[in-house]
Design a protein around this motif. Structure first.
Motif, mmCIF file in Angstrom:
data_model
loop_
_atom_site.group_PDB
_atom_site.id
_atom_site.type_symbol
_atom_site.label_atom_id
_atom_site.label_comp_id
_atom_site.label_asym_id
_atom_site.label_seq_id
_atom_site.Cartn_x
_atom_site.Cartn_y
_atom_site.Cartn_z
ATOM 1 N N PHE A 12 0.626 -1.280 0.144
ATOM 2 C CA PHE A 12 -0.122 -0.001 0.014
ATOM 3 C C PHE A 12 0.782 1.142 -0.219
ATOM 4 O O PHE A 12 1.814 1.468 0.910
ATOM 5 N N ARG A 13 0.845 2.141 -1.104
ATOM 6 C CA ARG A 13 1.452 3.121 -1.212
ATOM 7 C C ARG A 13 2.907 2.959 -1.357
ATOM 8 O O ARG A 13 3.609 4.182 -0.900
ATOM 9 N N ALA A 14 3.399 1.932 -1.678
ATOM 10 C CA ALA A 14 4.917 1.626 -1.759
ATOM 11 C C ALA A 14 5.469 2.656 -2.961
ATOM 12 O O ALA A 14 4.766 2.857 -3.989
ATOM 13 N N ILE A 32 -2.454 -0.738 -3.937
ATOM 14 C CA ILE A 32 -3.167 0.224 -3.777
ATOM 15 C C ILE A 32 -2.555 1.533 -3.451
ATOM 16 O O ILE A 32 -1.673 1.343 -2.571
ATOM 17 N N GLY A 33 -2.511 2.591 -4.349
ATOM 18 C CA GLY A 33 -1.831 3.685 -4.207
ATOM 19 C C GLY A 33 -0.333 3.569 -4.433
ATOM 20 O O GLY A 33 0.720 4.457 -4.253
ATOM 21 N N ALA A 34 0.308 2.381 -4.856
ATOM 22 C CA ALA A 34 1.658 2.388 -5.166
ATOM 23 C C ALA A 34 2.101 3.330 -6.255
ATOM 24 O O ALA A 34 1.479 3.326 -7.188
ATOM 25 N N ASP A 35 3.432 3.617 -6.191
ATOM 26 C CA ASP A 35 3.842 4.593 -7.179
ATOM 27 C C ASP A 35 4.869 3.537 -8.249
ATOM 28 O O ASP A 35 6.049 3.099 -7.715
ATOM 29 N N ALA A 49 -3.770 -8.877 -8.723
ATOM 30 C CA ALA A 49 -3.223 -7.912 -7.625
ATOM 31 C C ALA A 49 -4.361 -6.848 -7.353
ATOM 32 O O ALA A 49 -5.096 -6.329 -8.492
ATOM 33 N N LEU A 50 -4.485 -6.248 -6.320
ATOM 34 C CA LEU A 50 -5.408 -5.346 -5.716
ATOM 35 C C LEU A 50 -4.755 -3.750 -6.123
ATOM 36 O O LEU A 50 -3.586 -3.431 -5.525
ATOM 37 N N THR A 51 -5.605 -3.250 -6.963
ATOM 38 C CA THR A 51 -5.160 -1.814 -7.452
ATOM 39 C C THR A 51 -6.281 -0.827 -7.443
ATOM 40 O O THR A 51 -7.409 -1.393 -7.420
ATOM 41 N N ASP A 52 -5.938 0.337 -7.603
ATOM 42 C CA ASP A 52 -7.114 1.516 -7.637
ATOM 43 C C ASP A 52 -6.580 2.537 -8.477
ATOM 44 O O ASP A 52 -5.678 2.669 -9.119
ATOM 45 N N THR A 55 -3.038 3.968 -7.983
ATOM 46 C CA THR A 55 -1.818 3.390 -8.451
ATOM 47 C C THR A 55 -1.446 3.734 -9.601
ATOM 48 O O THR A 55 -2.005 3.941 -10.534
ATOM 49 N N LEU A 56 0.050 4.206 -9.480
ATOM 50 C CA LEU A 56 0.664 4.801 -10.522
ATOM 51 C C LEU A 56 1.367 3.890 -11.372
ATOM 52 O O LEU A 56 2.185 3.098 -10.847
ATOM 53 N N TRP A 57 1.055 3.945 -12.708
ATOM 54 C CA TRP A 57 1.926 2.771 -13.411
ATOM 55 C C TRP A 57 2.760 3.240 -14.435
ATOM 56 O O TRP A 57 2.641 4.624 -14.711
#
Length: 68
Positions: A12-14, A32-35, A49-52, A55-57
């Motif tokens: 989360f937010r990594a 979720i919220g990972a960069d 994988a749980l994303t929303d 999440t920055l790709w």
């Protein structure tokens, strides 16, 4: 982190921008919220994988589909 097993990891937010995640297993990871901008996702397993929307790709990367 290439070839790392991070399945079901809580990320989360990594801050993983620029990370080498090639051939890594992130199945079921909570992203979720990972960069992940600029990350190498070549052959990365992202099934379930749980994303929303926060999440920055990497540019041009297609967000994985939802797990059923």
């Amino acid at each position: 982190l290439g070839r790392a097993f991070l399945g079901r990891a809580y990320l989360f937010r990594a801050k993983l921008s620029g990370a080498d995640l090639s051939d890594a297993d992130l199945r079921g990871a909570r992203l979720i919220g990972a960069d992940l901008r600029g990350a190498n996702l070549h052959n990365t397993r992202l099934e379930c994988a749980l994303t929303d929307d926060s999440t920055l790709w990497p540019e041009g990367f297609a967000r994985p589909g939802l797990c059923s």
